[in-house]
Design a protein around this motif. Structure first.
Motif, PDB file in Angstrom:
ATOM      1  N   ASP A  97      38.491  34.127  38.862  1.00 49.07           N
ATOM      2  CA  ASP A  97      38.802  34.640  40.195  1.00 49.07           C
ATOM      3  C   ASP A  97      40.307  34.622  40.381  1.00 49.07           C
ATOM      4  O   ASP A  97      40.971  33.618  40.121  1.00 49.07           O
ATOM      5  N   PHE A  98      40.843  35.704  40.866  1.00 48.16           N
ATOM      6  CA  PHE A  98      42.269  35.800  41.108  1.00 48.16           C
ATOM      7  C   PHE A  98      42.541  35.491  42.564  1.00 48.16           C
ATOM      8  O   PHE A  98      41.932  36.071  43.462  1.00 48.16           O
ATOM      9  N   GLU A  99      43.461  34.565  42.791  1.00 46.25           N
ATOM     10  CA  GLU A  99      43.869  34.257  44.158  1.00 46.25           C
ATOM     11  C   GLU A  99      45.383  34.404  44.225  1.00 46.25           C
ATOM     12  O   GLU A  99      46.117  33.807  43.446  1.00 46.25           O
ATOM     13  N   GLU A 100      45.855  35.219  45.171  1.00 52.15           N
ATOM     14  CA  GLU A 100      47.283  35.438  45.309  1.00 52.15           C
ATOM     15  C   GLU A 100      47.913  34.285  46.038  1.00 52.15           C
ATOM     16  O   GLU A 100      47.408  33.805  47.060  1.00 52.15           O
ATOM     17  N   GLU A 101      49.036  33.795  45.506  1.00 51.43           N
ATOM     18  CA  GLU A 101      49.754  32.698  46.169  1.00 51.43           C
ATOM     19  C   GLU A 101      50.554  33.250  47.327  1.00 51.43           C
ATOM     20  O   GLU A 101      51.075  34.354  47.281  1.00 51.43           O
ATOM     21  N   LYS A 102      50.659  32.459  48.384  1.00 47.37           N
ATOM     22  CA  LYS A 102      51.400  32.917  49.551  1.00 47.37           C
ATOM     23  C   LYS A 102      52.684  32.162  49.733  1.00 47.37           C
ATOM     24  O   LYS A 102      52.985  31.174  49.272  1.00 47.37           O
TER      25      LYS A 102
END
Length: 102
Positions: A97-102
């Motif tokens: 799963d790809f989660e974009e860092e904020k």
């Protein structure tokens, strides 16, 4: 007599034009055949294969020539089967799963 000579001259001119057209066609065909044989002997893509590579690249299939933003030229000389083969087998790797860092 003058009419006969003018008709004969016109006929000869027509024959010369036809001979030049046929000669140009055969010369062009011979050059294309020679170029294709030379490309095959050296392993280079033929011009029609290069055109197919450009169209394939536009549709995401790879092959042909590409230019990078820095001006470098990338030439892919692989055939379509090699360029399109799978790198990983179906049982290799895993889904992440790809989660974009904020």
């Amino acid at each position: 007599m003058l009419h006969f000579l003018s008709v004969l001259l016109l006929f000869l001119l027509f024959a010369v034009v036809i001979a030049i057209a046929v000669g140009a066609y055969l010369l062009n065909k011979g050059i294309r055949m020679f170029r294709k044989a030379a490309d095959k002997a050296t392993g280079r893509q033929t011009h029609t294969e290069a055109d197919v590579g450009r169209r394939s690249r536009a549709s995401g299939r790879g092959g042909g020539t590409a230019h990078t933003a820095t001006g470098e030229t990338i030439i892919d000389t692989r055939d379509r089967a090699t360029a399109n083969r799978r790198i990983f087998a179906d049982d290799e790797g895993e889904y992440v799963d790809f989660e974009e860092e904020k």
